[in-house]
Design an enzyme around this catalytic site. Structure first.
Site, short mmCIF file in Angstrom:
data_model
loop_
_atom_site.label_atom_id
_atom_site.label_comp_id
_atom_site.label_asym_id
_atom_site.label_seq_id
_atom_site.Cartn_x
_atom_site.Cartn_y
_atom_site.Cartn_z
N ASN A 93 43.45 32.29 50.14
CA ASN A 93 42.92 33.16 49.09
C ASN A 93 41.39 33.00 49.05
OD1 ASN A 93 41.87 33.88 46.49
ND2 ASN A 93 43.97 34.09 45.78
N HIS A 97 37.32 33.24 45.66
CA HIS A 97 36.17 32.48 45.15
C HIS A 97 34.94 32.58 46.03
CE1 HIS A 97 38.29 31.45 41.70
NE2 HIS A 97 39.23 30.76 42.33
N HIS A 99 42.76 39.05 45.30
CA HIS A 99 43.25 39.64 44.05
C HIS A 99 42.23 40.67 43.59
CE1 HIS A 99 44.88 38.70 39.71
NE2 HIS A 99 44.86 39.99 40.00
N ARG A 113 41.21 42.45 40.84
CA ARG A 113 41.44 42.48 39.39
C ARG A 113 40.92 43.77 38.78
NH1 ARG A 113 42.37 38.22 35.94
NH2 ARG A 113 43.09 36.35 36.97
N ARG A 116 36.11 41.18 38.81
CA ARG A 116 35.21 40.04 38.57
C ARG A 116 34.81 39.33 39.86
NH1 ARG A 116 39.14 35.67 35.65
NH2 ARG A 116 39.38 37.35 34.16
N GLU A 149 46.99 40.65 45.94
CA GLU A 149 47.53 40.28 44.63
C GLU A 149 47.12 41.37 43.66
OE1 GLU A 149 46.15 36.49 43.36
OE2 GLU A 149 47.02 35.46 45.05
N THR A 185 45.07 33.28 37.16
CA THR A 185 46.40 33.77 36.79
C THR A 185 47.17 32.64 36.11
OG1 THR A 185 46.23 35.04 38.82
CG2 THR A 185 48.36 35.08 37.69
N GLU A 232 57.04 34.59 45.09
CA GLU A 232 56.10 33.47 45.17
C GLU A 232 56.25 32.63 43.91
OE1 GLU A 232 52.01 34.27 46.32
OE2 GLU A 232 51.31 32.50 45.24
N HIS A 278 49.34 28.37 43.83
CA HIS A 278 48.56 28.14 42.61
C HIS A 278 48.37 26.65 42.35
CE1 HIS A 278 46.48 28.89 38.90
NE2 HIS A 278 46.46 30.16 39.23
N1 PXP Z 1 48.96 32.72 44.43
C1 PXP Z 1 48.70 33.55 43.40
C2 PXP Z 1 49.72 34.59 43.06
C3 PXP Z 1 47.49 33.48 42.68
O1 PXP Z 1 47.27 34.32 41.66
C4 PXP Z 1 46.53 32.53 43.08
C5 PXP Z 1 45.21 32.47 42.37
O2 PXP Z 1 44.51 33.63 42.55
C6 PXP Z 1 46.83 31.69 44.16
C7 PXP Z 1 48.06 31.79 44.81
C8 PXP Z 1 45.86 30.67 44.66
O3 PXP Z 1 45.67 29.69 43.68
P1 PXP Z 1 44.58 28.56 43.91
O4 PXP Z 1 43.24 29.23 43.95
O5 PXP Z 1 44.75 27.67 42.72
O6 PXP Z 1 44.91 27.88 45.20
#
Ligand code: PXP
Length: 251
Positions: A7, A10, A43, A45, A49, A70, A101, A151, A191
């Site tokens: 992901n 960031h 994601h 959004r 953001r 996402e 999330t 998931e 997550h």
């Molecule tokens: N899976 C989903 C569905 C998420 O919403 C997120 C966060 O955007 C992640 C995985 C990744 O989470 P993390 O950044 O805490 O590894």
């Protein structure tokens, strides 16, 4: 083999802190693929953001691994997804005030709505995954929605105290995982997973895909920072010694 979805939200968070062009999530996706990522997860959004429309368009054109979008169950985002056709869509809950999330999707209270969106996405050739907390009623409702994957939200596991509390959370995930696999669906999780807590989740029976963002991006900053500082120091002190051209410096 367990697939790793990286992901890269960031990377865009850092870019948006200055509303500039760097760092570019498109570059981050390419580097993640070079590192062995099986998928790139972003994601989009509603408040844009971090990841924006330009990013998803370019990622669709450039990502050669699986592109996993996402997304919330909102009309605008659903129609963007149908046009974009990512390889996979992961439906997540979304609240404007949240930092990330926070919980799983509440499918139980909106089965018909989510079922319709799942069908719409699937008709566009998109594999659909639902992001659910390891709660048996939500898992049952999710399975009934016709998605191909679930998931599991590993946030409670990640924040549980190591030891008894964390083992309990892992057991909840294992039970939910069994329900998903027994129903013939693909098991994903994500997550809050880090280099320190991921292994017990990777070891869950039938685990197919892990989506990890924050921890990988945080580590990338740490392992890359030393080189970036050394590069700037070389540039300002001995300009000609840089390995790179830095074009604008010519004036
Ligand atoms: N899976 C989903 C569905 C998420 O919403 C997120 C966060 O955007 C992640 C995985 C990744 O989470 P993390 O950044 O805490 O590894």
């Amino acid at each position: 083999m367990i697939e790793l979805g990286v992901n890269i939200d960031h990377i865009a968070t850092v870019r948006q802190a200055r509303r500039t062009f760097e760092p570019d999530p498109v570059w981050a996706a390419a580097l993640s693929e070079l590192g062995g990522a099986d998928g790139i997860t972003v994601h989009l959004r509603e408040d844009r953001r971090h990841i924006n429309d330009r990013d998803v368009q370019l990622l669709r054109q450039t990502v050669t691994a699986k592109l996993n979008l996402e997304m919330a169950c909102e009309k605008e985002i659903v129609s963007i997804a149908c046009e974009l056709r990512p390889d996979q869509a992961t439906i997540v809950p979304e609240r404007r005030e949240e930092i990330t999330t926070e919980g799983g999707l509440d499918v139980l209270s909106q089965k018909t709505r989510i079922g319709n969106i799942v069908s719409q996405l699937r008709e566009h050739g998109i594999v659909v995954s639902l992001f659910l907390a390891p709660e048996p009623e939500q898992i049952r409702a999710g399975i009934a929605c016709g998605c191909e994957a679930v998931e599991l939200h590993t946030g409670s596991y990640a924040t549980a105290k190591p030891g008894c509390e964390r083992r309990h959370e892992r057991e909840r995930l294992a039970e939910a995982g069994r329900m998903i696999v027994d129903a013939g669906l693909l098991l994903h999780a994500g997550h809050g997973l880090t280099y320190h807590n991921v292994l017990p989740i990777a070891a869950l029976d039938g685990m197919k895909e892990l989506n990890i963002g924050h921890s990988i991006i945080a580590r990338a900053l740490m392992v890359g920072l030393k080189e970036a500082v050394a590069e700037m120091k070389r540039l300002i002190n001995v300009p000609g010694s840089s390995r790179y051209g830095w074009p604008e410096n010519g004036g």
